[in-house]
Enzyme design. Structure first.
Site, PDB file in Angstrom:
ATOM      1  N   HIS A  37       1.222  -1.458  -0.122  1.00 23.00           N
ATOM      2  CA  HIS A  37       0.086  -0.036   0.233  1.00 23.00           C
ATOM      3  C   HIS A  37       0.915   0.997  -0.166  1.00 23.00           C
ATOM      4  CE1 HIS A  37      -3.304  -2.118   0.561  1.00 23.00           C
ATOM      5  NE2 HIS A  37      -3.771  -0.816   0.832  1.00 23.00           N
ATOM      6  N   LYS A 102     -10.283  -7.343   7.857  1.00 22.95           N
ATOM      7  CA  LYS A 102     -10.914  -7.890   8.312  1.00 22.95           C
ATOM      8  C   LYS A 102     -10.814  -6.226   9.944  1.00 22.95           C
ATOM      9  CE  LYS A 102      -7.406  -9.997  11.249  1.00 22.95           C
ATOM     10  NZ  LYS A 102      -6.781  -9.431  12.581  1.00 22.95           N
TER      11      LYS A 102
END
Lengths: 183, 281
Positions: A37, A102
């Site tokens: 990322h 999550k």
């Protein structure tokens, strides 16, 4: 009853998804966690090309185990998505539609999900063996030096996820907890 | 003196790395099955069923239950009548970890330097080693891989003695509530009370090794464990944080005498993949 949907995600599909829906995903998804990322966002900021076109795509926050001989991929459950919060809004601005991970997301991510009509799914944390069985093809397409944190292109069949934050910003973590809380 | 070759210790550690990551302990499995019977949320039931199915797949196909195969946390109890031969003990332990994570196709999750470069060490070493000298001529090894997601939700507080039981309860409930879905509930909560800053965190981690359903032998502490479990399960967080009755499977408290001025409390959170295996040489 699970909804069966295909990637890349379209607005029509996203408009039908509600927090709490069980979904089976089919098609291509990309992996990416902390280090990948960081690199994707650095490339965008420098105005450079990304290693894959993220328009309407879905990124799965995962760092899988190495594949055993004969396996497509090792165990591959989600990692905590909150660590990607610093990068996610910019990726959504540049076309990303879906995230699988999550855990809790911050306000900036929820705002971006609403603004760019996106969706945040959760896969079951700790169910790496079960989830790996739904991954039919796997190929490293970027940052191989990152090992488990490299970007993999995955083809999934009936990959089980749950809608946690829908396009309206409804959050299953809040709704579910309120429903079952005993005061 | 009984001689034990450190090469044997390396072999046992290699095997325990693999077994602990492939096989969920029976007591944890039974606790998940029990919670499935009590769970009221239909979505939570589906999640618990998938979690049980996952450990079954891992066991059958010999793959890690969870992709986060953790840092290798090792509790070593070394009998004082044992003489170690064959080389350096710490090196042998790390060699066992290195081979276990390679031959078991486990993920290597250790990075160095932790805040500057964060470069993967490539073999999941160094292990986290807690060694204790004990009576006898045996070597006991417990291997408990610890994932990052639940570890990150753990906490420590240097409470005042006057904060009392109510202060402890508040700290525990607030920590679990704030963690929410992040540590992959249903969780096991290990609590250390007393000692010094490092002792309290160590006993909190040791509390996670206890068989699920067993309580502290002190009835007052056992009562507090039950009360805290009930309070945590009233929070409504549920499996994976999707809402439900099953937020925690167990609350385990370990205590140690503290300084007259101190009441440290450590909370070590463990996800439902509560892995640990042991062996005695």
């Amino acid at each position: 009853m699970s909804k069966i949907i295909n990637t890349p995600l379209t607005d029509e599909v996203i408009n039908e998804l509600k927090a709490g829906d069980r979904v089976l995903l089919n098609g291509i998804i990309y992996t990416g966690r902390d280090a990948a990322h960081k690199r994707l966002v650095e490339l965008i900021r420098k105005g450079e090309r990304l290693p894959m076109d993220i328009e309407n795509q879905t990124i799965y926050h995962v760092g899988p185990c190495p594949a055993k001989p004969g396996q497509v991929i090792g165990s591959a459950g989600p990692t905590t998505s909150g660590r990607m919060d610093a990068y996610a809004p910019l990726l959504m601005k540049h076309g990303l539609k879906g995230m699988i991970g999550k855990g809790l997301r911050n306000k900036e991510v929820v705002d971006a999900i609403r603004k760019y009509n996106c969706v945040y799914f959760a896969a079951i944390g700790g169910a790496g063996a079960l989830l790996a069985e739904a991954i039919k093809e796997s190929e490293v397409i970027a940052f191989p030096d990152l090992g488990a944190e490299a970007i993999y292109k995955l083809r999934v069949e009936n990959f089980p996820v749950t809608v946690v934050i829908d396009r309206e910003g409804n959050d299953l973590y809040r709704i579910g907890k309120e429903k079952y809380k005993i005061v | 003196m009984r001689e034990v070759n450190v090469k044997e210790i390396a072999n046992v550690i290699e095997r325990l790395c693999i077994e602990s990551n492939y096989y969920l302990p029976e007591d944890v499995k039974e606790a998940l099955q029990d919670s499935l019977k009590k769970e009221e949320s239909p979505l939570a039931k589906e999640i618990l069923q998938d979690i049980l199915k996952n450990q079954e797949i891992a066991r059958r196909t010999q793959v890690p239950i969870c992709q986060d195969t953790g840092l290798a946390v090792i509790f070593l109890e070394l009998g004082q009548d044992v003489r170690l031969t064959g080389g350096d003990l710490n090196e042998a332990i790390n060699e066992g970890v290195r081979r276990g994570y390679k031959n078991g196709y486990l993920r290597k999750s250790a990075v160095d330097d932790p805040f500057l470069v964060r470069k993967n060490t490539g073999d999941n070493t160094p292990a986290i080693i807690h060694a204790k000298i004990v009576a006898g001529d045996k070597v006991k090894i417990i291997l408990a891989p610890k994932g990052g997601g639940s570890e990150n939700m753990s906490a420590l507080a240097m409470l005042k003695p006057s904060d009392g039981v109510e202060g402890i309860k508040k700290f525990v409930i607030d920590t679990v509530d704030k963690a929410g879905s992040n540590p992959c509930p249903p969780i096991i909560v290990g609590i250390g009370i007393g000692g010094t800053i490092e002792k309290t965190t160590l006993i909190a981690k040791e509390a996670l090794l206890r068989t699920v359903g067993q309580h502290n032998p002190n009835p007052e502490i056992a009562k507090l464990e039950k009360e805290l479990l009930e309070e945590i399960n009233k929070l409504g967080i549920g499996p994976q944080g999707f809402g439900g009755r099953t937020t925690a499977l167990a609350v385990n408290i370990e205590t140690f005498p503290a300084h007259i001025a101190s009441m440290p409390v450590a909370i070590n959170i463990q996800c439902h993949v509560a892995r640990h295996q042991e062996a005695i040489i």
